[in-house]
Design an enzyme around this catalytic site. Structure first.
Site, PDB file in Angstrom:
ATOM      1  N   CYS A 142     -14.890   1.619 -24.954  1.00  0.00           N
ATOM      2  CA  CYS A 142     -13.866   2.230 -25.776  1.00  0.00           C
ATOM      3  C   CYS A 142     -13.347   1.533 -27.039  1.00  0.00           C
ATOM      4  CB  CYS A 142     -12.676   2.389 -24.836  1.00  0.00           C
ATOM      5  SG  CYS A 142     -12.035   3.984 -24.876  1.00  0.00           S
TER       6      CYS A 142
ATOM      7  N   CYS B 203      -1.809   1.219 -25.118  1.00  0.00           N
ATOM      8  CA  CYS B 203      -2.123   0.409 -23.932  1.00  0.00           C
ATOM      9  C   CYS B 203      -2.536  -1.003 -24.353  1.00  0.00           C
ATOM     10  CB  CYS B 203      -3.234   1.056 -23.107  1.00  0.00           C
ATOM     11  SG  CYS B 203      -2.787   2.684 -22.469  1.00  0.00           S
TER      12      CYS B 203
ATOM     13  N   CYS C 278     -20.074  10.299 -23.344  1.00  0.00           N
ATOM     14  CA  CYS C 278     -18.654   9.957 -23.350  1.00  0.00           C
ATOM     15  C   CYS C 278     -18.146  10.153 -24.770  1.00  0.00           C
ATOM     16  CB  CYS C 278     -18.495   8.500 -22.912  1.00  0.00           C
ATOM     17  SG  CYS C 278     -16.806   7.888 -23.088  1.00  0.00           S
TER      18      CYS C 278
ATOM     19  N   CYS D 193      -5.696   5.922 -31.548  1.00  0.00           N
ATOM     20  CA  CYS D 193      -4.951   6.438 -30.397  1.00  0.00           C
ATOM     21  C   CYS D 193      -3.486   6.021 -30.511  1.00  0.00           C
ATOM     22  CB  CYS D 193      -5.551   5.882 -29.106  1.00  0.00           C
ATOM     23  SG  CYS D 193      -4.733   6.485 -27.608  1.00  0.00           S
TER      24      CYS D 193
ATOM     25  N   CYS E 233      -6.436  -2.107 -24.572  1.00  0.00           N
ATOM     26  CA  CYS E 233      -7.409  -1.166 -25.131  1.00  0.00           C
ATOM     27  C   CYS E 233      -7.609  -1.356 -26.627  1.00  0.00           C
ATOM     28  CB  CYS E 233      -6.945   0.255 -24.839  1.00  0.00           C
ATOM     29  SG  CYS E 233      -8.103   1.497 -25.408  1.00  0.00           S
TER      30      CYS E 233
ATOM     31  N   GLU F 219     -16.586   6.933 -32.008  1.00  0.00           N
ATOM     32  CA  GLU F 219     -17.707   6.509 -31.177  1.00  0.00           C
ATOM     33  C   GLU F 219     -18.053   7.541 -30.114  1.00  0.00           C
ATOM     34  OE1 GLU F 219     -16.668   2.756 -29.377  1.00  0.00           O
ATOM     35  OE2 GLU F 219     -15.804   2.056 -31.267  1.00  0.00           O
TER      36      GLU F 219
HETATM   37  N1  SAH Z   1      -6.627   7.902 -23.331  1.00  0.00           N
HETATM   38  C1  SAH Z   1      -7.366   8.293 -22.170  1.00  0.00           C
HETATM   39  C2  SAH Z   1      -8.834   8.273 -22.432  1.00  0.00           C
HETATM   40  C3  SAH Z   1      -9.442   6.910 -22.631  1.00  0.00           C
HETATM   41  S1  SAH Z   1     -10.563   6.727 -21.355  1.00  0.00           S
HETATM   42  C4  SAH Z   1      -6.985   7.435 -20.989  1.00  0.00           C
HETATM   43  O1  SAH Z   1      -6.191   6.526 -21.178  1.00  0.00           O
HETATM   44  O2  SAH Z   1      -7.399   7.702 -19.895  1.00  0.00           O
HETATM   45  C5  SAH Z   1     -10.974   5.115 -21.382  1.00  0.00           C
HETATM   46  C6  SAH Z   1     -10.688   4.413 -20.079  1.00  0.00           C
HETATM   47  O3  SAH Z   1     -10.990   3.045 -20.274  1.00  0.00           O
HETATM   48  C7  SAH Z   1      -9.232   4.485 -19.694  1.00  0.00           C
HETATM   49  O4  SAH Z   1      -9.094   4.465 -18.302  1.00  0.00           O
HETATM   50  C8  SAH Z   1      -8.712   3.201 -20.272  1.00  0.00           C
HETATM   51  O5  SAH Z   1      -7.511   2.817 -19.672  1.00  0.00           O
HETATM   52  C9  SAH Z   1      -9.862   2.268 -19.987  1.00  0.00           C
HETATM   53  N2  SAH Z   1      -9.898   1.079 -20.835  1.00  0.00           N
HETATM   54  C10 SAH Z   1      -9.453   0.920 -22.079  1.00  0.00           C
HETATM   55  N3  SAH Z   1      -9.651  -0.336 -22.496  1.00  0.00           N
HETATM   56  C11 SAH Z   1     -10.246  -0.972 -21.493  1.00  0.00           C
HETATM   57  C12 SAH Z   1     -10.720  -2.301 -21.309  1.00  0.00           C
HETATM   58  N4  SAH Z   1     -10.577  -3.221 -22.265  1.00  0.00           N
HETATM   59  N5  SAH Z   1     -11.290  -2.613 -20.132  1.00  0.00           N
HETATM   60  C13 SAH Z   1     -11.431  -1.688 -19.156  1.00  0.00           C
HETATM   61  N6  SAH Z   1     -11.015  -0.432 -19.270  1.00  0.00           N
HETATM   62  C14 SAH Z   1     -10.418  -0.073 -20.411  1.00  0.00           C
END
Ligand code: SAH
Length: 345
Positions: free
Chosen positions: A332, A115, A104, A111, A118, A91
């Protein structure tokens, strides 16, 4: 498999074309075509037919196909789901701000980081993207939308620092004056906290903004929602952030997704304030986007507001991120996830 021509920097392309007996300016012509998003070598009309054939014998020219394109009715955000040459999908989101258009981009298919909140990590890592494929996200988004892109954030699917070499090469490509020419100060890289890579990146002294997905100030909570914390804990991560600031002079941006009853209490804010003491930082509060597969819920507005005020009163600049494109699953990994479920892939 042929190598991907878009992975090459201009000096590398010059060297490669020299081997084919071509003059230096030819490389620049090819490079310009590539960074403008041609779909095929045959479209490079200022090259001889025989050179175009030689190029296509030797190299793969990647060209992602948009399998979904969603446009938000409320704010004009555009989301693309691209199919790559091997059938995998990633995406890209184009957000329209007053200060310019920001794209973005994803750095990996899936990944590995795990987390809990995510969508990108469900199903794990499939593969890493090449530098050229990341460049494609920028170039083809620009080409398809007709909108000029002025900022890039590496905040899509994947962990950029898990794909370190290709990401650095991508930065070089996208930064080059003969290509899309986006300055390092207009690029942000987001990481969940791969500490050794943060330290390596610091040594490069690039002027890009480092965004760190912190999401909790204490190890117990953070380890629960972000497995990476079991390897490199909050203290180790913040030490690395200090080192990054000292090496680059760039203020760190922290992302903090507000999760109800998990990381949104007054105590959590107090601890966060203590931990960030002395580090030039900016905190971005993101109301959690609910992911179907996860039991975690977003904090309510009042709680987010209170948390923000607490930080601001302690002198920490803190903004609540405006959610763009929530009507089109713009956060994301959600679109790819949905597409895979629908197609049983
Ligand atoms: N792997 C990297 C890049 C991803 S950036 C990182 O972890 O930073 C995407 C951002 O969105 C990250 O800060 C991630 O933690 C956040 N994110 C992922 N899922 C999310 C969700 N369901 N709600 C809000 N933020 C989220």
């Amino acid at each position: 498999m042929k190598p991907e021509i878009k992975n090459l920097t201009l000096p590398e392309l010059e060297a490669a074309l020299k081997e084919l007996g071509e003059p230096k300016f030819r490389a620049k012509q090819v490079y310009t075509w590539l960074h403008r998003g041609v779909g095929d070598f045959s479209e490079m009309t200022n090259l001889s037919l025989s050179l175009r054939e030689k190029l296509s014998e030797r190299w793969l020219l990647t060209c992602p196909v948009p399998v979904r394109k969603l446009i938000s009715e409320s704010d004009g955000t555009i989301k693309y789901l691209w199919r790559l040459w091997d059938g995998n999908c990633v995406e890209t989101v184009l957000m329209r701000y007053h200060h310019g258009n920001t794209v973005c981009i994803s750095s990996e298919v899936g990944c590995p980081m795990g987390c809990a909140f995510c969508a990108s990590t469900i199903g794990g890592l499939v593969r890493r993207l090449s530098a050229g494929e990341m460049l494609d996200e920028v170039v083809f988004t620009q080409k398809d939308s007709g909108l000029e892109i002025s900022n890039i954030v590496l905040m899509g699917i994947g962990e950029p620092l898990d794909n370190y070499d290709s990401v650095l090469r991508f930065l070089e490509l996208v930064n080059s004056p003969e290509g899309v020419n986006i300055g390092m100060r207009h690029i942000s890289l987001s990481t969940c906290g791969v500490v050794p890579r943060v330290l390596e990146l610091a040594q490069r002294g690039l002027q890009l903004t480092l965004s760190v997905s912190l999401h909790a100030p204490d190890d117990e909570t953070r380890s629960r929602i972000m497995p990476v914390n079991r390897r490199w804990n909050v203290e180790t991560l913040l030490d690395a952030c200090c080192a990054y600031f000292q090496a680059t002079g760039r203020r760190i941006s922290f992302e903090y997704a507000m999760i109800r009853n998990v990381n949104d209490t007054e105590d959590a804010a107090r601890l966060l304030i203590r931990r960030l003491h002395g580090l030039p930082a900016h905190v971005n509060l993101i109301p959690l986007n609910h992911v179907e597969e996860s039991p975690l819920e977003p904090s309510d507005r009042q709680t987010v507001r209170r948390f923000q005020q607490q930080l601001e009163q302690a002198g920490i600049p803190c903004t609540v991120r405006r959610t763009l494109g929530s009507d089109i699953d713009a956060s994301c990994g959600q679109l790819r996830r949905k597409y895979r479920v629908e197609h049983n892939a």
